[in-house]
Design an enzyme around this catalytic site. Structure first.
Site, short mmCIF file in Angstrom:
data_model
loop_
_atom_site.label_atom_id
_atom_site.label_comp_id
_atom_site.label_asym_id
_atom_site.label_seq_id
_atom_site.Cartn_x
_atom_site.Cartn_y
_atom_site.Cartn_z
N LYS A 12 0.73 -1.15 -0.19
CA LYS A 12 0.07 -0.04 -0.08
C LYS A 12 0.99 1.22 0.10
CE LYS A 12 -4.36 -1.84 2.10
NZ LYS A 12 -4.09 -3.08 1.94
N GLU B 159 -3.08 6.94 7.99
CA GLU B 159 -3.79 7.65 7.01
C GLU B 159 -4.60 8.48 8.13
OE1 GLU B 159 -6.01 5.42 4.41
OE2 GLU B 159 -4.43 5.30 2.76
N HIS C 137 -14.18 -3.33 8.96
CA HIS C 137 -13.66 -3.06 7.73
C HIS C 137 -13.83 -3.92 6.86
CE1 HIS C 137 -11.70 0.28 9.77
NE2 HIS C 137 -11.00 -0.58 10.77
N ARG D 291 -7.09 -8.12 -8.54
CA ARG D 291 -7.64 -9.60 -8.58
C ARG D 291 -9.31 -9.24 -9.05
NH1 ARG D 291 -10.18 -9.11 -3.75
NH2 ARG D 291 -9.07 -8.23 -2.20
#
Length: 670
Positions: A116, A200, A235, A292
């Protein structure tokens, strides 16, 4: 085009890929672990190869075993599905070196998006908008915390190599940061073998909107519009829909073009999903790219009438994309609801067991059931607890939502607790109908989603009593002598000389005991049952035939389905299921050793970490240990102020649900 492919996965996605392959005339090879020997995906395949023990690290994550199976069976290509090795660049490289096509993007694209942190650097250079955050190489806790402090709380910790909500924690204040970072790093290492983290700024009311992109090997790319995946817990997505509500053409085009820009920045090919956070002011930020097929791809298929697995196979065979951007159109609206073996009333803890009863809605042009299980199959501790994905289509959002509600009300699962009732309640709330969506939807509207539980019990417990009375009479009739049907010994209506025919039942519903008094009057078709529960009396009539019960409660006639398995009883009525068990009489054989003061495992799993030492005095709510089950961590906390006397399992050991984990001594009140 390929003539034979191997699917390096299990469950519903393996079955999904096989259906398209068979439609295209392509033979399929399944791989399976010890736990999946008799599974649906093995039965559907033309061939199947055993690859190891039940834990995924000994089977589905063993790329060498999967490649050996492909060579053994002559498969020309491998479809990885999602999860497991689907985004593993090393496995894709090994396929290439073995001369076997990896049905996925180029190795470089997987590597670019596999971290990421690296992905955000690439997107920043490509001009794709990013959420403010830190994704640097210096991974010292002090540096990560320094950036979190500078951004201001709340912040979101994310595993750089992660996905599916694993290794992710919301941190609402500075004092929570260190414990959250430790937990996120531990979960990331367990899931991905990499505990690199990024942090973040956490947007408080964002929507999770993702764009489906597709690129071929001939420099062509398209986006197949967007999906709204905002409704999540831990999440992980729960309900997805396409297109996203309230998306105007200009914003759709802007997000689609940004997603294509992201794909082109890494020379992408195949199916991919670019995920964005969409803020309330219409600004959007790149979150990650999944290289994917996504779990929720069926909603895109329903509104575009395209088979994305077929697109994958054609692109992997070096064919051009079937359609251009101008040829793609949105038709109608689609929802997907993920059905899990889990207990929403117990913090969504995963549940294991046997699917003793399974009755899905009828499939057709408007309803799809994507599943990898059948009645009698086991949901084990080793894999994700998803049972099925329920996908519906309608000409607009309202009609699709009505179809989703109806299909959920018709889905019957027995033998274990599921989230079916939770899903029905969720999609029936007014905020969901009004599309007031953001990633905190479930937490924000928890009172609405769970508000009817008391009403359901008041309505359903008399029906449970009726079932027990009818079943008792039915069982008595079955045991009666058959020689003389007019014999009084064959009468099973509990007639007594004093005229009073009363039954007392005790049942358990979600751990709570309920005492039921049933008074029976009349006989034959005129038999009535007066059920008294919690001081309220309800009059019922009814009949039982197999697993079908007809009940008339205070003049309201309804048909119900019942499933009973080893004293676990499920009563289905329209939009709700009541799971209960009959409390059997105490015969004096119970173990006298009380476990009071002991903390037990809430589910089967693995002990990951002991967080305190034996002999430690702790306050109520102090985390004591961490268990991992079905890819998720669960923290066991102190129920009160007290002392940890002894741990009964070591890190890494498997634990059965209900096993005693900790000897905990509650402190005496002063």
């Amino acid at each position: 085009m390929f003539t034979k492919i191997l699917i390096a996965n299990r469950g519903e996605i393996a079955c999904r890929v096989m259906r398209t392959a068979k439609k295209m005339g392509i033979r399929t090879v399944a791989v399976y672990s010890d736990a999946d020997r008799d599974s649906l995906h093995v039965a559907m395949a033309d061939e199947a190869v055993h690859i190891g023990a039940a834990p995924s690290r000994e089977s589905y994550l063993c790329g060498d075993k999967i490649l050996a199976a492909a060579k053994q069976t002559g498969a020309q290509a491998i479809h990885p599905g999602y999860g497991f090795l689907s985004e593993n660049a090393g496995f894709a490289r090994a396929c290439d070196e073995a001369g076997i096509v990896f049905i996925g993007p180029p190795i470089g694209a997987i590597e670019a998006m596999g971290s990421k942190s690296a992905a955000k650097t690439i997107m920043e250079k490509a001009g794709v908008p990013l959420v403010p955050g830190y994704h640097g190489d210096d991974q010292s806790p002090a540096i990560i915390k320094q950036h979190a402090d500078a951004m201001g709380y709340p912040v979101l910790l994310k595993a750089a190599a992660g996905g599916g909500g694993k290794g992710m924690r919301q941190v609402w204040s500075e004092k929570e940061f260190s414990a959250a970072l430790d937990a996120a790093k531990r979960e990331a290492m367990n899931a991905f073998g990499d505990d690199t983290m990024l942090v973040e700024k956490y947007l408080t009311q964002p929507r999770h909107v993702e764009i489906q992109v597709f690129c071929d090997n001939h420099e062509r790319g398209v986006y197949l519009f967007e999906r709204d995946c905002s409704v999540q817990r831990r999440h992980q997505k729960v309900v997805e829909e396409a297109p996203a509500p309230g998306m105007d053409p200009a914003l759709r085009a802007a997000m689609g073009e940004a997603a294509l820009k992201a794909a082109q920045a890494i020379n992408y090919a195949g199916a991919g999903t670019v995920e964005f956070l969409l803020d309330i002011d219409g600004s959007f930020y790149f979150m990650e790219m999944n290289t994917r097929l996504q779990v929720e791809h069926p909603v895109t298929e329903m509104i575009t009438h395209q088979d994305l697995v077929e697109w994958q196979l054609r692109v992997a065979a070096n064919e051009p994309l079937p359609l251009t951007q101008e040829q793609l159109q949105i038709d109608g609206h689609s929802f997907e609801a993920r059905i899990y073996a889990e207990d929403p009333d117990n913090d969504f803890l995963p549940v294991t067991g046997t699917l003793s009863y399974l009755d899905a809605p009828d499939e057709g042009d408007y309803v799809r059931v994507e599943t990898g299980v059948r009645q009698g199959d086991e949901v084990s501790v080793y894999y994700d607890p998803m049972i099925a994905k329920l996908v519906v289509w309608g000409r607009d959002r309202d009609s699709a939502l009505r179809r989703l509600q109806k299909a959920l009300s018709e889905y019957r699962i027995g033998g274990m607790t599921t989230n079916l009732g939770f899903l029905y309640n969720l999609v029936s709330t007014e905020p969901f109908r009004a599309a007031e969506l953001d990633t905190g939807f479930i937490e924000k509207h928890q009172s609405l989603i769970f508000q009817n539980s008391g009403d359901h019990l008041e309505r359903f417990i008399p029906l449970a009593a009726l079932y027990l009375a009818l079943k008792q009479a039915q069982d008595a009739q079955a045991l009666a002598p058959a020689t003389d049907q007019h014999s009084p010994w064959n009468v099973a209506d509990h007639w007594r000389t004093d005229g009073s025919r009363k039954h007392r039942f005790a049942i358990n519903v979600h751990g709570e005991a309920h005492a039921l008094l049933v008074e029976q009057t009349g006989s034959g078709a005129a038999t009535r049952y007066k059920v008294t529960h919690a001081g309220k009396t309800t009059t019922l009539q009814g009949s039982l035939c197999g697993n079908q019960m007809v009940a008339d409660m205070d003049g309201h006639r309804q048909k119900l389905q019942v499933n009973e398995d080893n004293n676990h009883i499920s009563l289905y009525c329209f939009n709700h299921v009541l799971d209960f068990s009959r409390t059997l009489p105490d015969t004096g054989e119970a173990d006298d050793q009380s476990l009071a003061g002991g903390l037990t495992a809430p589910m089967n799993g693995t002990l990951v970490a002991q967080l305190v030492s034996e002999g430690t005095e702790v306050e109520a709510g102090t985390p004591l240990l961490v268990m991992e089950a079905m890819k998720m961590e669960h923290t066991i906390k102190a129920p009160a102020k007290g002392t940890v006397k002894q741990f009964y399992f070591a890190d890494g050991e498997l634990v059965d649900g209900g096993a005693l984990l900790v000897d905990f001594e509650v402190a005496r009140a002063n």
